[in-house]
Design an enzyme around this catalytic site. Sequence first.
Site, PDB file in Angstrom:
ATOM      1  N   HIS A 427       0.819  -1.209   0.000  1.00 30.90           N
ATOM      2  CA  HIS A 427       0.000   0.000   0.000  1.00 30.90           C
ATOM      3  C   HIS A 427       0.853   1.260   0.000  1.00 30.90           C
ATOM      4  O   HIS A 427       0.610   2.196  -0.771  1.00 30.90           O
ATOM      5  CB  HIS A 427      -0.930  -0.005   1.223  1.00 30.90           C
ATOM      6  CG  HIS A 427      -1.734   1.256   1.360  1.00 30.90           C
ATOM      7  ND1 HIS A 427      -1.355   2.284   2.199  1.00 30.90           N
ATOM      8  CD2 HIS A 427      -2.858   1.667   0.733  1.00 30.90           C
ATOM      9  CE1 HIS A 427      -2.234   3.269   2.092  1.00 30.90           C
ATOM     10  NE2 HIS A 427      -3.153   2.916   1.222  1.00 30.90           N
ATOM     11  N   CYS A 758      35.670   3.657 -24.371  1.00 30.70           N
ATOM     12  CA  CYS A 758      34.881   3.573 -23.148  1.00 30.70           C
ATOM     13  C   CYS A 758      35.650   4.120 -21.950  1.00 30.70           C
ATOM     14  O   CYS A 758      35.330   3.800 -20.814  1.00 30.70           O
ATOM     15  CB  CYS A 758      34.434   2.138 -22.887  1.00 30.70           C
ATOM     16  SG  CYS A 758      35.795   0.965 -22.706  1.00 30.70           S
TER      17      CYS A 758
END
Length: 805
Positions: A427, A758
């Site tokens: 919830h 990279c």
Amino acid sequence: MATQRRYIRLFEQIKADDVALVGGKTASLGEMYGTLRPRGVPIPNGFAITAEAYRGLLDAADAWGRLREALEGVRIDDAQDLARRGRAAREIVYGAGLPETLKHEILCAYAQLQREYGADVSLAVRSSATAEDLPAASFAGQQDSFLNVRGAERLLDACKRCFASLFTDRAIHYRCDNGFDHFKVALSIAVQKMVRSDLASSGVMFTIDTESGFRDVVLITGSVGLGENIVQGAVEPDEWVVFKPAFEQGHRAVLRRALGSKKLKLVYAEGGTREATRNVPTSQAERERFCLRDEDVLVLAGYAIEIERHYSEREGRPMPMDIEWAKDGIDGMLYIVQARPETSASRKSGTVLEEYLIAPTVEPLAVGRAVGNHIATGAVRIIANSTQIGQFRPGEVLVTDSTTPDWEPIMRQAAAIVTNRGGRVCHAAIVAREFGIPAIVGTENATERLSSAELVTVSCAEGETGRVYPGKVPFEVRRTDLARIERPRTKIMLILANPELAFQMSFLPNDGVGLARMEFIVTEYIKAHPMALVHPQRVGDEAERGRLAELTRGYAKPEDFFIERLAEGIGTIAAAFYPKPVIVRMSDFKTNEYAGLLGGRWFEPKEDNPMLGFRGASRYTHPAYAQGFALECAAMRRAREVLGLTNIKLMIPFCRRLEEGEAVVERMAQLGLARGRDGLEIYVMCEIPNNVLLIDEFSRIFDGFSIGSNDLTQLTLGVDRDSALVAFEFDERDPGVRRMLKLAVEGSRRNARHCGICGQAPSDFPEIAAELVRLGIDSISLNPDAIIKTTLNVLELEKELVRGR
């Protein structure tokens, strides 16, 4: 077809368009029962008591006037006034009773279920609010439902209680907040055969990732016993992710999984409607094993995909779904007991990227499951129970054990929410997503670790793990309109290590992942040295052997633990960007880093300069690590072949010599990773001067190159980048380094091999990126925080080059 009744509709008589009559929940059940059950999706039968029945009972009791009087001028900001008026309204509705005609129709429908399922059939009686002129309104969680209802008397009483629950305090508050007229809203009831999940398990699944909005997965959560505990946040459930594209291509495998603590389970109890269920502690065995087998998870994933496909075709647009499932402990079958459109993650804009960036320098006070990707700062307010709700002030951080719908008025005013219990479909998590509030659930001890009035920063921007930091930690919010960003010719790819961020990062403008580092996965998710898993008997410390055994409990062999965890981590990154390429670098730990892993010190030598020592390709065929490399290859083979992620390319780091490269590629082929098989490409890091000098020869061994500018700079300049004493000498802009970069790009192009970079250089130095683009490099890989800026820079540079030509 059964005889038409005035107040009752059997599931077989209900379609999705009947929302105004039976509410969205029951309309969906009827739609699935009629269309999906014949296609193999099991739906327990039942019937609906219509909204017309609710209006009819108030008409018969002449109760409308008294009801209006009870609610006239209700003050929702006055808890006592709200409670008094809500109680009076519920008593009016409950006291109105059920007209004889309605009772008769309910009992006739009940008798029909008894004929189908047996006289002792147990029922779920669920409220389903609706409104004639507000068919799309959602009243989820505002009214009451009852489980394990048996016998005519209890069924009728449960129906009266459901009708009365239209006026729970939270429901009155919700309608007032949203401007709904109390008397235009009605209540329908779904009565459905209970699945005996009290003897097995149940849960919730979504056809979308609830945090990022990534749509190519089915997220399944589950726990032992009845499913209310998951929704209420009373337990931390088990979790599985299934990749939809691979599933539909025939790859039946779980992409990733997480074991929940599952400390409680909700089971049947003797008694009336109020005492029909009770929570009991789970056993140690139940906590330590998943509540579903992989086979069950994949069956559920198939149901979820079928349900989503049906609703998407019906609506003519993508319809991610929120689905409740239950496994029957008697017949062993899996059932779908509810489905509705997902209304939070699917609303996220696909064009505006919102990034929360934080760099904390302090240890967190509490950690748990992150909900959303926001960050907030505020004073803590610990609320132990609902009687203390009045102490809460807007803008505070709500800290509690778990929440219920009664708490929603203060939850929407919170800066953030932190709970001890719950998973990401509880919830608190659902409400936090709806209101865009950061929430951390399942911390276990937040109410003990935090103090009321203490200033904290709640961060959900660091992956699946949420952290509560002491004090005010600075953070940045960056918003980018992705629709306005063009794609450059040069491929802009990502550098990633953390699978938890992969789905979220996939929304960045990108051409795939140029470097997926497996070291983070080994450190965070495996924690153990691979050779210690192959040979635990060689670990000389009894405590370490115990920790290894604890890590690998439940696996047939310790090696299986390594293979599954690594495959799932890399697989998650590959799935997030599928079908774009994801280049995975095989392990590149140095010996001192390997030694820091659990059991690692028993397998690693001590080196004076690990940076230049036993690392990368030299380890893979060496007797000291060959079995560890075999585990890495087995994991990559599982990710490609079992998980179906053939967009994975592999890359070998720190390959010093041609013979070394040939030996590694040959060994990979022996382990089932042959170049060209199922399109597999094997790249090599271009980070040693020898890789550049012999690039023509290396091109015959490998399919592509990725320049590692950090190591290439170090070895070109002879600078140990780990040494602070000579750090000033380390500079990628040095003419010698730039010459190396030029030769690498030109050599790759000459040999028709892919060439990317990279390293850090393109992010830190725009002039390096510009030079590489002019040379015609195929791709530039960047950390996520640099991708937008560098993309814009490259776009502008490419336009300048076109203008220049």
